[in-house]
Design a protein around this motif. Sequence first.
Motif, PDB file in Angstrom:
ATOM      1  N   LEU A  62       0.823  -1.212   0.000  1.00 36.17           N
ATOM      2  CA  LEU A  62       0.000   0.000   0.000  1.00 36.17           C
ATOM      3  C   LEU A  62       0.858   1.263   0.000  1.00 36.17           C
ATOM      4  O   LEU A  62       0.472   2.286  -0.592  1.00 36.17           O
ATOM      5  CB  LEU A  62      -0.940   0.003   1.209  1.00 36.17           C
ATOM      6  N   LEU A  65       1.551   2.401  -3.466  1.00 37.52           N
ATOM      7  CA  LEU A  65       0.420   2.708  -4.345  1.00 37.52           C
ATOM      8  C   LEU A  65      -0.046   4.136  -4.121  1.00 37.52           C
ATOM      9  O   LEU A  65       0.018   4.656  -3.016  1.00 37.52           O
ATOM     10  CB  LEU A  65      -0.738   1.745  -4.076  1.00 37.52           C
ATOM     11  N   SER A  66      -0.543   4.752  -5.172  1.00 36.14           N
ATOM     12  CA  SER A  66      -1.041   6.125  -5.069  1.00 36.14           C
ATOM     13  C   SER A  66      -2.383   6.240  -5.782  1.00 36.14           C
ATOM     14  O   SER A  66      -2.509   5.842  -6.950  1.00 36.14           O
ATOM     15  CB  SER A  66      -0.040   7.104  -5.686  1.00 36.14           C
ATOM     16  N   LYS A  67      -3.389   6.736  -5.068  1.00 35.45           N
ATOM     17  CA  LYS A  67      -4.727   6.969  -5.637  1.00 35.45           C
ATOM     18  C   LYS A  67      -5.286   5.728  -6.315  1.00 35.45           C
ATOM     19  O   LYS A  67      -5.844   5.787  -7.406  1.00 35.45           O
ATOM     20  CB  LYS A  67      -4.692   8.140  -6.616  1.00 35.45           C
ATOM     21  N   HIS A  68      -5.135   4.595  -5.640  1.00 34.70           N
ATOM     22  CA  HIS A  68      -5.676   3.341  -6.174  1.00 34.70           C
ATOM     23  C   HIS A  68      -7.194   3.321  -6.005  1.00 34.70           C
ATOM     24  O   HIS A  68      -7.735   3.886  -5.054  1.00 34.70           O
ATOM     25  CB  HIS A  68      -5.046   2.145  -5.460  1.00 34.70           C
ATOM     26  N   TRP A  70      -9.267   0.986  -5.126  1.00 31.69           N
ATOM     27  CA  TRP A  70      -9.894   0.278  -3.999  1.00 31.69           C
ATOM     28  C   TRP A  70      -8.918  -0.208  -2.931  1.00 31.69           C
ATOM     29  O   TRP A  70      -9.329  -0.547  -1.822  1.00 31.69           O
ATOM     30  CB  TRP A  70     -10.701  -0.928  -4.499  1.00 31.69           C
ATOM     31  N   ALA A  71      -7.638  -0.267  -3.213  1.00 35.99           N
ATOM     32  CA  ALA A  71      -6.682  -0.775  -2.228  1.00 35.99           C
ATOM     33  C   ALA A  71      -6.663   0.108  -0.989  1.00 35.99           C
ATOM     34  O   ALA A  71      -6.817   1.325  -1.073  1.00 35.99           O
ATOM     35  CB  ALA A  71      -5.285  -0.849  -2.839  1.00 35.99           C
ATOM     36  N   ALA A  89      -4.903  -5.289  -1.113  1.00 38.00           N
ATOM     37  CA  ALA A  89      -4.102  -4.691  -2.177  1.00 38.00           C
ATOM     38  C   ALA A  89      -4.077  -5.674  -3.347  1.00 38.00           C
ATOM     39  O   ALA A  89      -4.265  -6.888  -3.160  1.00 38.00           O
ATOM     40  CB  ALA A  89      -2.689  -4.382  -1.682  1.00 38.00           C
ATOM     41  N   PRO A  90      -3.852  -5.186  -4.559  1.00 35.68           N
ATOM     42  CA  PRO A  90      -4.009  -6.054  -5.740  1.00 35.68           C
ATOM     43  C   PRO A  90      -3.032  -7.217  -5.823  1.00 35.68           C
ATOM     44  O   PRO A  90      -3.383  -8.298  -6.303  1.00 35.68           O
ATOM     45  CB  PRO A  90      -3.812  -5.078  -6.914  1.00 35.68           C
ATOM     46  N   LYS A 148     -13.357   6.612  -0.008  1.00 30.23           N
ATOM     47  CA  LYS A 148     -13.459   5.305  -0.639  1.00 30.23           C
ATOM     48  C   LYS A 148     -14.278   4.359   0.247  1.00 30.23           C
ATOM     49  O   LYS A 148     -14.004   4.231   1.443  1.00 30.23           O
ATOM     50  CB  LYS A 148     -12.074   4.690  -0.868  1.00 30.23           C
TER      51      LYS A 148
END
Length: 300
Positions: A62, A65-68, A70-71, A89-90, A148
């Motif tokens: 996480l 990640l940036s501006k995902h 749904w994560a 997370a994906p 979210k």
Amino acid sequence: MRLVYLFTILLCIASLHGCSKPQGVAEPEESTQTLQGDADEKLSDRANTEAATLRSRISTELKGLSKHAWAGSYYQGDGLGENVSLILAPKNGYVFEWHGCLGLYDRNYGNVTANHETIKLSFTFPNVRQGFQGIADEFHFISWGDRKYLIPKNDVIGFCNDVNSGDEPRKRVHGRFLLRDGDESIAVNGFPELPDKYNAYLLKRPIEAQIVEIGETTTRPSVCDWNFIDTEIVLNVGTNGGILPGMELHVVEPDDVVQTIEITTVAKSQCTGVMTQMDDEDEPIKTGWRLSTRPRWNTP
């Protein structure tokens, strides 16, 4: 529906006070021994270690990640018997846990698959959705401004009801739907971004109605020594007033009654719903009671 919250609290009370199973409640198809074995395994030291390791990997993912879409790390609950956390997370998947009055009640982890509007969870252990156990296996990932949410695919209407009632956007951590950690402090305007077929459920102004007819009642057992009473109710508003199946309306008059109706069928000028009460403790339902999609305690 709001009855789930009440049921959760009652289960917590039942656990603390040792209420026996009510008469007339059928045993689940799986044996108690099988269910207990599954529970022991998912709450075992081995599962605890695996979940902690996976949670650490997800947290590291996480950070990159940036501006995902749904994560993230999410929470829903009432602070009592229901405290559900979900981190996902994906690449590394997810960890789900349910904590309550007596500690850790449920846990699962696995992979996450996604398409353009939903995510789906796979399960390492059986996902039994009853009592203090289980989680939806598929969610819509919903944006509301910078907030979210993860909304079960089969309960988007329930989320719309919370928006119409003023319970969402919530300003506190507690709530009925998974919200990304910290997003309760983010102010939003307008409506959440929902799949198109649900937009009609989001109301620009509350719908008002009156009880015009009281129908049949049925009785269901609870977790203790009393019953739920479901009563069929007819209201004087239908599709011409914006009512749709699945909407919830709250009694606003008389002002000492706290009851909710879930709409089941809708005609042009009337609709039918069900009001749930507890045995004879609640005030008898009367024609003329006023209802609204916005409860009186959330009126601006």
